[in-house]
Design a protein around this motif. Structure first.
Motif, mmCIF file in Angstrom:
data_model
loop_
_atom_site.group_PDB
_atom_site.id
_atom_site.type_symbol
_atom_site.label_atom_id
_atom_site.label_comp_id
_atom_site.label_asym_id
_atom_site.label_seq_id
_atom_site.Cartn_x
_atom_site.Cartn_y
_atom_site.Cartn_z
ATOM 1 N N ALA A 1 0.838 -1.200 0.000
ATOM 2 C CA ALA A 1 0.000 0.000 0.000
ATOM 3 C C ALA A 1 0.875 1.252 0.000
ATOM 4 O O ALA A 1 1.991 1.256 0.526
ATOM 5 C CB ALA A 1 -0.918 -0.004 1.221
ATOM 6 N N VAL A 2 0.352 2.322 -0.602
ATOM 7 C CA VAL A 2 1.100 3.579 -0.677
ATOM 8 C C VAL A 2 1.105 4.265 0.693
ATOM 9 O O VAL A 2 0.073 4.362 1.354
ATOM 10 C CB VAL A 2 0.468 4.523 -1.716
ATOM 11 N N ARG A 3 2.268 4.748 1.083
ATOM 12 C CA ARG A 3 2.401 5.488 2.346
ATOM 13 C C ARG A 3 2.777 6.930 2.038
ATOM 14 O O ARG A 3 3.696 7.193 1.261
ATOM 15 C CB ARG A 3 3.469 4.845 3.226
ATOM 16 N N PHE A 4 2.050 7.868 2.653
ATOM 17 C CA PHE A 4 2.336 9.295 2.474
ATOM 18 C C PHE A 4 2.631 9.926 3.826
ATOM 19 O O PHE A 4 1.906 9.713 4.800
ATOM 20 C CB PHE A 4 1.142 10.003 1.826
ATOM 21 N N ILE A 5 3.718 10.739 3.886
ATOM 22 C CA ILE A 5 4.090 11.446 5.111
ATOM 23 C C ILE A 5 4.444 12.881 4.741
ATOM 24 O O ILE A 5 5.215 13.117 3.801
ATOM 25 C CB ILE A 5 5.295 10.790 5.809
ATOM 26 N N ALA A 6 3.881 13.833 5.464
ATOM 27 C CA ALA A 6 4.222 15.248 5.283
ATOM 28 C C ALA A 6 4.951 15.735 6.527
ATOM 29 O O ALA A 6 4.522 15.470 7.657
ATOM 30 C CB ALA A 6 2.963 16.071 5.034
ATOM 31 N N TYR A 7 6.057 16.446 6.306
ATOM 32 C CA TYR A 7 6.869 16.974 7.410
ATOM 33 C C TYR A 7 6.758 18.501 7.458
ATOM 34 O O TYR A 7 6.619 19.168 6.416
ATOM 35 C CB TYR A 7 8.341 16.588 7.229
ATOM 36 N N LYS B 1 13.656 14.739 7.822
ATOM 37 C CA LYS B 1 12.797 13.796 8.540
ATOM 38 C C LYS B 1 12.796 13.998 10.054
ATOM 39 O O LYS B 1 11.994 13.372 10.748
ATOM 40 C CB LYS B 1 13.215 12.355 8.198
ATOM 41 N N SER B 2 13.671 14.851 10.534
ATOM 42 C CA SER B 2 13.654 15.136 11.965
ATOM 43 C C SER B 2 12.568 16.147 12.329
ATOM 44 O O SER B 2 12.261 16.353 13.501
ATOM 45 C CB SER B 2 15.019 15.664 12.422
ATOM 46 N N ALA B 3 11.968 16.764 11.301
ATOM 47 C CA ALA B 3 10.904 17.733 11.538
ATOM 48 C C ALA B 3 9.624 17.030 11.976
ATOM 49 O O ALA B 3 9.456 15.820 11.797
ATOM 50 C CB ALA B 3 10.657 18.552 10.272
ATOM 51 N N THR B 4 8.705 17.787 12.527
ATOM 52 C CA THR B 4 7.423 17.243 12.988
ATOM 53 C C THR B 4 6.614 16.692 11.811
ATOM 54 O O THR B 4 6.528 17.324 10.749
ATOM 55 C CB THR B 4 6.599 18.338 13.684
ATOM 56 N N VAL B 5 6.028 15.521 11.996
ATOM 57 C CA VAL B 5 5.124 14.956 10.988
ATOM 58 C C VAL B 5 3.783 15.669 11.120
ATOM 59 O O VAL B 5 3.135 15.630 12.179
ATOM 60 C CB VAL B 5 4.946 13.433 11.184
ATOM 61 N N THR B 6 3.375 16.347 10.056
ATOM 62 C CA THR B 6 2.111 17.101 10.095
ATOM 63 C C THR B 6 0.932 16.298 9.550
ATOM 64 O O THR B 6 -0.209 16.505 9.965
ATOM 65 C CB THR B 6 2.249 18.402 9.290
ATOM 66 N N HIS B 7 1.191 15.422 8.609
ATOM 67 C CA HIS B 7 0.134 14.590 8.039
ATOM 68 C C HIS B 7 0.721 13.220 7.707
ATOM 69 O O HIS B 7 1.878 13.096 7.283
ATOM 70 C CB HIS B 7 -0.441 15.196 6.751
ATOM 71 N N PRO C 1 5.543 1.700 -2.250
ATOM 72 C CA PRO C 1 5.823 3.091 -2.621
ATOM 73 C C PRO C 1 5.630 4.031 -1.430
ATOM 74 O O PRO C 1 4.713 3.858 -0.626
ATOM 75 C CB PRO C 1 4.782 3.373 -3.714
ATOM 76 N N GLN C 2 6.498 5.026 -1.343
ATOM 77 C CA GLN C 2 6.415 6.001 -0.260
ATOM 78 C C GLN C 2 6.547 7.405 -0.836
ATOM 79 O O GLN C 2 7.410 7.667 -1.663
ATOM 80 C CB GLN C 2 7.505 5.754 0.779
ATOM 81 N N ILE C 3 5.678 8.301 -0.376
ATOM 82 C CA ILE C 3 5.692 9.700 -0.816
ATOM 83 C C ILE C 3 5.927 10.561 0.415
ATOM 84 O O ILE C 3 5.194 10.456 1.409
ATOM 85 C CB ILE C 3 4.353 10.079 -1.475
ATOM 86 N N GLU C 4 6.967 11.401 0.359
ATOM 87 C CA GLU C 4 7.306 12.259 1.493
ATOM 88 C C GLU C 4 7.326 13.714 1.041
ATOM 89 O O GLU C 4 8.034 14.068 0.095
ATOM 90 C CB GLU C 4 8.661 11.853 2.076
ATOM 91 N N LEU C 5 6.539 14.519 1.715
ATOM 92 C CA LEU C 5 6.427 15.941 1.397
ATOM 93 C C LEU C 5 7.167 16.764 2.444
ATOM 94 O O LEU C 5 6.872 16.670 3.639
ATOM 95 C CB LEU C 5 4.954 16.348 1.348
ATOM 96 N N PHE C 6 8.151 17.543 1.971
ATOM 97 C CA PHE C 6 8.886 18.461 2.839
ATOM 98 C C PHE C 6 8.514 19.891 2.444
ATOM 99 O O PHE C 6 7.820 20.108 1.454
ATOM 100 C CB PHE C 6 10.396 18.236 2.692
#
Length: 498
Positions: free
Chosen positions: A254-260, A265-271, A336-341
Motif C-alpha cells: 500500500a502507498v504510504r504518504f508522510i508530510a513533514y 525527517k527530523s521535523a514534525t510529521v504534520t500529516h 511506494p512512499q511519498i514524502e512531502l517536505f
C-alpha cells in the motif's frame, strides 16, 4: 464473532482441506489422465516419482499451466477413490528421507508439496508440482516430458522442447494468487468492482456472472475448483477494497504518504496517510489529498497575479503513477512512499531502475509489471506511450523549478521534485542537470537547445545570457550535452547520446 488466532488456523485448515477435496474431484472428473495429471494407487518407486516430477513440471509449462499433480489412491481407469498405503513422510531411500532425496536430484529446485487427505471415499495423497519457471526440470541430470501416459526424454522430442523454451517466462508477480477458493459474493466484497467498470469505461452488468466474466477477462480473478475463484495479485493491488484483508506481504505494498513540517525527517510529521485501497481504487483520492496539502505559490503572469500549487499537478500525478507501475513487487515488506517536505517532494519505490536515470526521459519505459502497467494506462492514470517524464520535465520548466532528480538508492528508485528556487540559488550540478533535461526536451521536439532557449528555461534576462553560456560550458565539460554541428559550434546542442 471474534476468532482467536488458534481458531483462525483451524478455520484456514478446514478451508484448505475442503478445497483440496474439491480439486481431487475435479481432476478425477477428466476423461483420462492429462499431460499434467497422473493417477496411482500404491506405486512408491522413488525413481519413477522423480521422473514423473520432471515430466509433469515440464509438461505443465508446455501446456501453460501453473501446476501438475500426482494422486495416489485413485484407480487409473475408473478414477474412483480406492485409498492408498503410500506415505511420503515415512518413505526412505537408503538412510535418507525420501522427500529430501527427491529434492536433491531435481534441478532447478522446485517447491514440491505432498499432502495426505482424508477424502470421503478413502485416503488420498496429492503431490503438487509447480511448472518449470527458469529452465527445463531435470531428474538425475535428464529432463523428461509427458506424452499420453509415457514419460520420454525431452531431448527426444525437439518440438516439445522448443515449446517449453518459448513458454519459459520470467516470474510474473501479477499472475500469482492473492486469495484462493473464494465464492462469488466474497470476491465482490474484496474487490471494488464498480470502480473497475467505471475506470475501464464499461457498463456494469446487472448479474454476478457478467461481472465475474469481465474481471476474469482482465486477469483480476481466475477460476479455481468447485465453482470458486482466486483473486490475483493484479486484482488485489489495483482494486482491493481493503488491502489489509489480504496477506501481509500484499498489504505492505500500500502507498504510504508522510508530510513533514520542515526540510528533513527530523521535523514534525504534520500529516500521515497509510493507503488501504488498491492503487486504481484509491489513486484519485490520494492525488487529490496530496494536492490539497501543497502550498500555493503566487505567480506573476503576463497580465496579472495568479495563485498556483507549489508543484505542477501533472508532475505529481505522473510521478506517483510511475512509482506504482515500475516498482519491484518481489521485494518483501516495502511499497511506494511519498514524502512531502517544505521545499520538495520525494517519491520512492522498491527496486533499482531498469533504465539508466539519465535516459528515463527519452527511452521507452521498461516495466517489471507489464499487466499492471497496461491496465493503468488503459484507465488513463498515466501516459499511453512513453513514461510521461517528458511532460513532467516540461511542466517543471514552465514553473521554472529546479530540475527533476532521479536516483537509484539502496535497492530503490527515488524521484525528487523541488519547490521554487531562483537560478542564483541553484548549485552547479542542478544547473547542469536542468541544462541536460532541457536539451532532451528540445531533441524530442526535433529542435536544438540554444543559449536563448536555456535563458528562457532559467528565466535569465537576455542581457545576462553569459550566465547560460557558463552552464552550457559546464554541461559540455561533464559530457551531458554535445555540439549538434561541430562545424558550427554555436548552432545548438544535443544531449550526449543524440
Amino acid at each position: 464473532m471474534n476468532h482467536s488466532p488458534s481458531n483462525n488456523v483451524v478455520v484456514s485448515a478446514m478451508i484448505s482441506q475442503e478445497r483440496d477435496i474439491a480439486l481431487i474431484d475435479e481432476l478425477r472428473g477428466a476423461d483420462a489422465e492429462t499431460a499434467c495429471v497422473e493417477f496411482k494407487q500404491n506405486n512408491a518407486d522413488p525413481d519413477r516419482i522423480g521422473v514423473l516430477c520432471s515430466a509433469l513440471s515440464n509438461s505443465a509449462r508446455i501446456e501453460d499451466k501453473a501446476v501438475a499433480y500426482v494422486l495416489w489412491g485413485i484407480d487409473d481407469s475408473s478414477h474412483n477413490v480406492i485409498g492408498t498405503t503410500f506415505s511420503p513422510d515415512a518413505q526412505k531411500v537408503g538412510n535418507q528421507d525420501f522427500q529430501f532425496w527427491l529434492a536433491q536430484l531435481l534441478k532447478p529446485d522446485i517447491a514440491l508439496s505432498f499432502r495426505t487427505l482424508q477424502h470421503p471415499d478413502g485416503k488420498v495423497v496429492m503431490l503438487e508440482i509447480p511448472a518449470a519457471t527458469s529452465a527445463p526440470v531435470e531428474f538425475k541430470g535428464t529432463a523428461y516430458c509427458r506424452i499420453g501416459s509415457a514419460t520420454p526424454k525431452l531431448s527426444d522430442h525437439p518440438q516439445r522442447f522448443q515449446k517449453l523454451i518459448n513458454n519459459l517466462r520470467p516470474y510474473r508477480w501479477e499472475k500469482e494468487n492473492a486469495k484462493t477458493y473464494q465464492d462469488a459474493d466474497e470476491v465482490l466484497k474484496l474487490l471494488d468492482y464498480p470502480k473497475y467498470f467505471s475506470l475501464t469505461g464499461q457498463n456494469l452488468p446487472d448479474h454476478k456472472a457478467g461481472i465475474l466474466e469481465r474481471l476474469e477477462a482482465d486477469h483480476l480473478i481466475v477460476r479455481d475448483v468447485g465453482g470458486r475463484w482466486n483473486i490475483t495479485n493484479l486484482g488485489a493491488i489495483l482494486f482491493a477494497t481493503d488491502l489489509g484483508k489480504f496477506d501481509s506481504s500484499l498489504a505492505r505494498k500500500a502507498v504510504r504518504f508522510i508530510a513533514y513540517g520542515g526540510h528533513n525527517k527530523s521535523a514534525t510529521v504534520t500529516h500521515r496517510h497509510d493507503g488501504v485501497k488498491g492503487y486504481a481504487s484509491g489513486f484519485e483520492g490520494l492525488v487529490g489529498y496530496i494536492n490539497g496539502l501543497l502550498p500555493v505559490n503566487e505567480h506573476i503572469g503576463a497580465a496579472l497575479r495568479e495563485s498556483r500549487p507549489l508543484f505542477p499537478e501533472i508532475a505529481i500525478r505522473e510521478l506517483i503513477a510511475n512509482a506504482l507501475i515500475h516498482q519491484d513487487m518481489t521485494i518483501q515488506g516495502a511499497g511506494p512512499q511519498i514524502e512531502l517536505f517544505q521545499d520538495r517532494i520525494e517519491i520512492t519505490n522498491p527496486g533499482d531502475p531498469l533504465v539508466q536515470p539519465d535516459r528515463m526521459i527519452d527511452l521507452p519505459p521498461r516495466s517489471r509489471n507489464e499487466m499492471l502497467a497496461s491496465l493503468m494506462r488503459r484507465m488513463r492514470f498515466c501516459e499511453e506511450q512513453g513514461s510521461g517524464l517528458d511532460k513532467v520535465v516540461m511542466s517543471i520548466e514552465v514553473y521554472q523549478l529546479p530540475p527533476l532528480k532521479i536516483q537509484a538508492e539502496g535497492g530503490s528508485t527515488q524521484v525528487i521534485l523541488y519547490g521554487p528556487r531562483s537560478f542564483a540559488e541553484m548549485n552547479r550540478s542542478e544547473r547542469v542537470r536542468a541544462c541536460y533535461q532541457h536539451a532532451v526536451l528540445k531533441w524530442l521536439s526535433g529542435e536544438k537547445m540554444k543559449n536563448s532557449t536555456l535563458c528562457e528555461r532559467f528565466g535569465i534576462d537576455k542581457k545576462n545570457a553569459a550566465q547560460a553560456s557558463q552552464v552550457i560550458s559546464a554541461a559540455l565539460e561533464e559530457g551531458k550535452i554535445k555540439v549538434a554541428d561541430p562545424d558550427h559550434p554555436r548552432a545548438g546542442y544535443f544531449p550526449f547520446w543524440g
